[in-house]
Design a protein around this motif. Structure first.
Motif, PDB file in Angstrom:
ATOM      1  N   MET A 151      -5.018  11.618  -2.746  1.00 24.57           N
ATOM      2  CA  MET A 151      -5.873  10.466  -2.539  1.00 24.57           C
ATOM      3  C   MET A 151      -5.550   9.953  -1.007  1.00 24.57           C
ATOM      4  O   MET A 151      -4.310   9.938  -0.517  1.00 24.57           O
ATOM      5  N   LEU A 210      -3.704   5.694 -11.231  1.00 27.27           N
ATOM      6  CA  LEU A 210      -2.675   4.857 -10.617  1.00 27.27           C
ATOM      7  C   LEU A 210      -2.970   3.129 -10.936  1.00 27.27           C
ATOM      8  O   LEU A 210      -2.337   2.445 -10.284  1.00 27.27           O
ATOM      9  N   MET A 220      -0.763  14.777   4.879  1.00 23.94           N
ATOM     10  CA  MET A 220       0.221  14.218   3.712  1.00 23.94           C
ATOM     11  C   MET A 220      -0.430  14.733   2.518  1.00 23.94           C
ATOM     12  O   MET A 220      -0.038  15.294   1.340  1.00 23.94           O
ATOM     13  N   THR A 241       0.678   4.797  -2.183  1.00 24.89           N
ATOM     14  CA  THR A 241       0.685   5.944  -1.420  1.00 24.89           C
ATOM     15  C   THR A 241       1.750   6.929  -2.054  1.00 24.89           C
ATOM     16  O   THR A 241       1.399   8.149  -2.548  1.00 24.89           O
ATOM     17  N   ASP A 257       0.682  -1.354  -0.121  1.00 25.38           N
ATOM     18  CA  ASP A 257       0.063  -0.023  -0.030  1.00 25.38           C
ATOM     19  C   ASP A 257       0.949   1.177   0.145  1.00 25.38           C
ATOM     20  O   ASP A 257       0.523   2.310  -0.518  1.00 25.38           O
ATOM     21  N   TYR A 258       1.881   1.227   0.533  1.00 31.03           N
ATOM     22  CA  TYR A 258       2.899   2.468   0.647  1.00 31.03           C
ATOM     23  C   TYR A 258       3.347   2.898  -0.487  1.00 31.03           C
ATOM     24  O   TYR A 258       3.936   4.013  -0.607  1.00 31.03           O
ATOM     25  N   PHE A 265      -6.128   6.688   1.863  1.00 28.21           N
ATOM     26  CA  PHE A 265      -6.357   5.257   1.980  1.00 28.21           C
ATOM     27  C   PHE A 265      -7.028   4.744   3.010  1.00 28.21           C
ATOM     28  O   PHE A 265      -6.911   5.264   3.959  1.00 28.21           O
ATOM     29  N   ALA A 308       0.552   7.910  -5.649  1.00 29.66           N
ATOM     30  CA  ALA A 308      -0.416   9.089  -5.404  1.00 29.66           C
ATOM     31  C   ALA A 308       0.048  10.448  -5.000  1.00 29.66           C
ATOM     32  O   ALA A 308      -0.408  11.284  -5.293  1.00 29.66           O
ATOM     33  N   LYS A 309       1.314  10.330  -4.338  1.00 31.32           N
ATOM     34  CA  LYS A 309       1.882  11.848  -3.863  1.00 31.32           C
ATOM     35  C   LYS A 309       2.344  12.457  -5.122  1.00 31.32           C
ATOM     36  O   LYS A 309       2.714  13.517  -5.069  1.00 31.32           O
ATOM     37  N   ALA A 338      -0.439   2.229   4.378  1.00 26.69           N
ATOM     38  CA  ALA A 338      -0.392   3.088   3.389  1.00 26.69           C
ATOM     39  C   ALA A 338       0.680   4.140   3.866  1.00 26.69           C
ATOM     40  O   ALA A 338       1.097   4.916   2.951  1.00 26.69           O
ATOM     41  N   ALA A 366       6.417  14.749  -0.255  1.00 21.89           N
ATOM     42  CA  ALA A 366       5.268  15.370  -0.972  1.00 21.89           C
ATOM     43  C   ALA A 366       5.321  16.646  -1.339  1.00 21.89           C
ATOM     44  O   ALA A 366       5.163  17.452  -2.340  1.00 21.89           O
ATOM     45  N   MET A 404      -2.127  10.834   7.238  1.00 22.17           N
ATOM     46  CA  MET A 404      -2.402  10.391   5.926  1.00 22.17           C
ATOM     47  C   MET A 404      -3.032  11.798   5.080  1.00 22.17           C
ATOM     48  O   MET A 404      -2.675  12.216   4.258  1.00 22.17           O
ATOM     49  N   MET A 431      -7.264   8.857 -10.693  1.00 19.59           N
ATOM     50  CA  MET A 431      -5.861   9.247 -10.316  1.00 19.59           C
ATOM     51  C   MET A 431      -4.802   8.746 -11.292  1.00 19.59           C
ATOM     52  O   MET A 431      -3.681   8.991 -10.890  1.00 19.59           O
ATOM     53  N   ARG A 452      -0.804  14.636  -9.545  1.00 26.22           N
ATOM     54  CA  ARG A 452      -0.976  13.641  -8.332  1.00 26.22           C
ATOM     55  C   ARG A 452      -0.469  14.595  -7.435  1.00 26.22           C
ATOM     56  O   ARG A 452       0.870  14.869  -7.515  1.00 26.22           O
ATOM     57  N   GLY A 453      -1.077  14.361  -6.302  1.00 27.13           N
ATOM     58  CA  GLY A 453      -0.438  15.061  -4.964  1.00 27.13           C
ATOM     59  C   GLY A 453      -0.706  16.672  -5.000  1.00 27.13           C
ATOM     60  O   GLY A 453      -0.721  17.194  -4.002  1.00 27.13           O
TER      61      GLY A 453
END
Lengths: 332, 343
Positions: B98, B57, B171, A232, A228-229, B100, A235-236, B106, B120, B168, B55, B92-93
């Motif tokens: 997003m 992803l 962030m 993440t 998951d990370y 989670f 997603a950043k 995450a 970030a 999260m 996104m 993104r970001g």
């Protein structure tokens, strides 16, 4: 962290003590008599008894062990009068076959083994990890299949086969002269000669070990990529390059550290096949000669203990490094 | 003003050895800044897949995506489905963020939260590490982490679940995104923490004037925060409505089933909870006709067995309320009344 270190250090000392006792006991009760073996041509019970006394084998095993341990810290003397000789501390005993202090023998052999170990270690880590990463990134493509073929070949060919083949190929190609092969040269006095002596055994050992590291890196990178990370991180808005370097590899390679530490320590204890085939006067050859030709108990005892100690100490180092790498392991 | 995010006819499918998984099937919705859209549905109904596609992803090589997900940025619209991957990455970001479901997994276990937030931030801001840390502390403070200046150096495992979700959120917000997608942000948290996190999301939405897409399977959560709701079933949107409309005049038997399965204090404690019978269908082999038919109690009311043969279109009763069902309005009124509570 200090408490953790103190605890681990104490445990390490205890383990090393236990290892030394068990190794000593095993060799004390083997059905061989060093006194008779060192007796010489004109052998009779009187000489054997005298030898036994001279070697310090006429006392009980615990006393022998006590003397051995004492010899690690203070100079130790054998025999009386003209036949008197001594080994300075730290002494692992005296080799009656070679007529030298065991510490001196190890001092001579260790740089050879260390050179062999460090070179092949660096080479196999580089090969294994980079092949593993490529295989993971190109999962299912030809690069991955090539890496898998390499892994299968690497783990299924024993070192003595690859070593002989490599040596054969190198001498056919005129890269080495097998006759003058295997002299120990210090990297400080003759770096080129040192490289020439060691590059073939490095390649042989690296091919063998990097195979399993390729496998391990590949599966760890693939597994970590689905964490998951990592999603993440994506997603950043991080780029794939940064994600791989900073996020995936850190987590994927940390578990490799344990494996690498132990493997390196084992290698430092001596690589018997490689050293024998490449005629390198390292710890591996020292111990195998002691076992096969001389039955040189003090040498076997010392190399066994050294190898065991290296593994235990390396384990400690790995644990400390791991705590540094993975904050979840840090305690107190 | 145009909505910030417009998703139009989005299809997402994954080719697998067993067949093609149709995870998102003709999805259209939009959400404006300052608005919260809830996407509701069971596990495997395609909620996450849809938003992950927005996104960018999904691995484009292993996923078939078509349709549009248009972000109306001040600089002009960008379609995140067709734009180059590098363009989408840079959105993104910054433009879309997003959060989670499980904040433990995450967050990267090896890096301090300060490091992860600063990372970030520094993607889209010039400034020293100290500036980044300052911003991280600011955000942590904003999302209600006590002692933020000290805790910024700590690692994810040193935080509780609720605090981790706050991290999260901090962030995700560090670059003032215009769109926040929250994928079941409260599912892994216990109930008291849940409402705190929802409250926080609401506050942050006001603070940053964001468009929020909230994915959840919990209609209680929806009632608390959403302006509009999309109900998803087996990869399709089966009903779309404003929050009050959906709760008081649900038009799809599935929505009705979901609403009836909520425990209610006003109905007496001895009543059994009403569950929807059966399991959601496999996305590889969907039933002919309406995907919900095998579990629907009312399909017999529709003449000619149409539920088994025709896929119902998304019928828009009003502009703000649409549903995919063959039942007529008068039949629905009857069903609602007999179900009680929803008149």
């Amino acid at each position: 962290m200090l408490k953790f270190l103190a605890k681990r250090l104490t445990a390490t000392v205890v383990v090393i003590g236990l290892i030394s006792i068990s190794v000593f006991l095993i060799f004390s009760y083997l059905p061989m008599d060093p006194a008779a073996l060192t007796c010489g041509k004109a052998c009779n019970p009187v000489v054997i008894a005298a030898n036994r006394h001279r070697l310090g084998l006429d006392v009980s095993v615990p006393v022998q062990y006590g003397r051995f341990v004492k010899g690690l810290f203070v100079d130790r003397t054998w025999g009386e009068g003209a036949a008197k000789f001594s080994c300075p501390a730290p002494g692992f005993g005296y080799s009656f076959n070679r007529h030298e202090c065991v510490t001196q023998l190890i001092k001579e052999a260790f740089p050879v083994t260390f050179s062999l170990a460090i070179g092949s270690f660096i080479l196999w880590m580089l090969l294994g990890i980079s092949f593993g990463i490529v295989a993971a990134r190109k999962q299912g493509k030809w690069q991955d299949k090539a890496a898998t073929a390499f892994v299968v070949a690497g783990v299924s060919l024993p070192v003595f086969v690859t070593a002989l083949l490599t040596l054969l190929a190198a001498s056919k190609l005129g890269l080495v002269n097998p006759i003058e092969f295997g002299r120990w040269v210090s990297p400080f006095t003759d770096p080129i000669g040192w490289l020439k002596t060691f590059y073939l055994p490095w390649i042989v050992l690296a091919l063998f070990s990097s195979a399993s590291y390729t496998r391990f890196t590949r599966s760890n990178v693939i597994e970590t990529s689905s964490e998951d990370y990592i999603r993440t991180a994506r997603a950043k808005g991080l780029s794939e390059k940064v994600i791989l370097r900073k996020h995936t590899l850190r987590a994927a390679l940390a578990p490799l550290l344990t494996l690498a530490g132990i493997d390196f320590a084992v290698l430092l204890g001596g690589a018997i096949f490689t050293e024998t085939i490449f005629n390198l006067p390292g710890l591996g050859r020292l111990s195998i000669n002691a076992v096969l030709t001389d039955y040189d108990l003090p040498v076997i005892l010392a190399t066994t203990m050294l190898a065991a100690t290296l593994v235990v100490v390396m384990n400690l180092i790995v644990d400390v490094l791991y705590a540094y790498l993975d904050p979840r392991v840090r305690v107190g | 003003m145009k909505p910030f995010l417009e998703v139009k006819n989005l299809f997402v499918s994954f080719p697998t050895e067993d067949g093609v998984v149709r995870a998102s099937d003709d999805i259209s919705f939009s959400v404006s800044r300052g608005e919260t859209l809830a996407v509701v549905g069971e596990s495997g109904s395609g909620k996450s897949v849809t938003t992950l596609a927005v996104m960018g992803l999904h691995n484009r090589k292993r996923t078939n995506i078509s349709g549009h997900a248009i972000l109306n940025l001040p600089t002009g619209p960008v379609d995140t489905i067709s734009a180059p991957e590098e363009t989408v990455r840079k959105l993104r970001g910054k433009s879309m963020a997003m959060i989670f479901q499980d904040p433990m997994s995450a967050l990267h276990p090896y890096y301090s939260i300060g490091n992860q937030i600063t990372e970030a931030w520094s993607l889209y801001n010039d400034g020293s590490k100290a500036d980044g840390t300052k911003r991280a502390i600011e955000l942590l403070d904003l999302v209600g982490i006590p002692g933020a200046a000290k805790r910024v150096e700590e690692y994810p495992h040193q935080f509780s679940g609720g605090m981790r979700q706050r991290v999260m959120i901090a962030m995700a917000l560090v670059n003032n995104p215009s769109l926040l997608i929250a994928d079941e942000p409260t599912t892994a948290l216990d109930v008291t923490i849940q409402s705190q996190i929802l409250q926080l999301l609401r506050d942050m939405q006001k603070e940053f004037n964001m468009a929020v897409v909230l994915i959840t399977h919990d209609l209680g959560v929806v009632a608390e925060v959403a302006d509009r709701v999309c109900v998803m079933y087996a990869g399709k949107i089966v009903e779309q409505a404003k929050i009050d409309e959906l709760y008081y005049r649900p038009d799809h038997p599935y929505t009705l089933g979901l609403l009836n399965s909520i425990p209610r204090v006003d109905r007496g404690g001895d009543q059994r909870l009403q569950a929807i019978p059966g399991q959601p269908p496999s996305l590889i082999s969907l039933p002919q006709g309406c995907s919900f038919r095998p579990r629907c109690a009312h399909s017999k009311l529709v003449p000619n067995n149409r539920c088994a043969t025709d896929v119902p279109e998304l019928y828009e009763k009003t502009e703000a309320h649409g549903s995919r069902c063959h039942l007529t309005e008068s039949q629905l009124v009857q069903i609602r009344t007999s179900a009680g509570g929803h008149s």
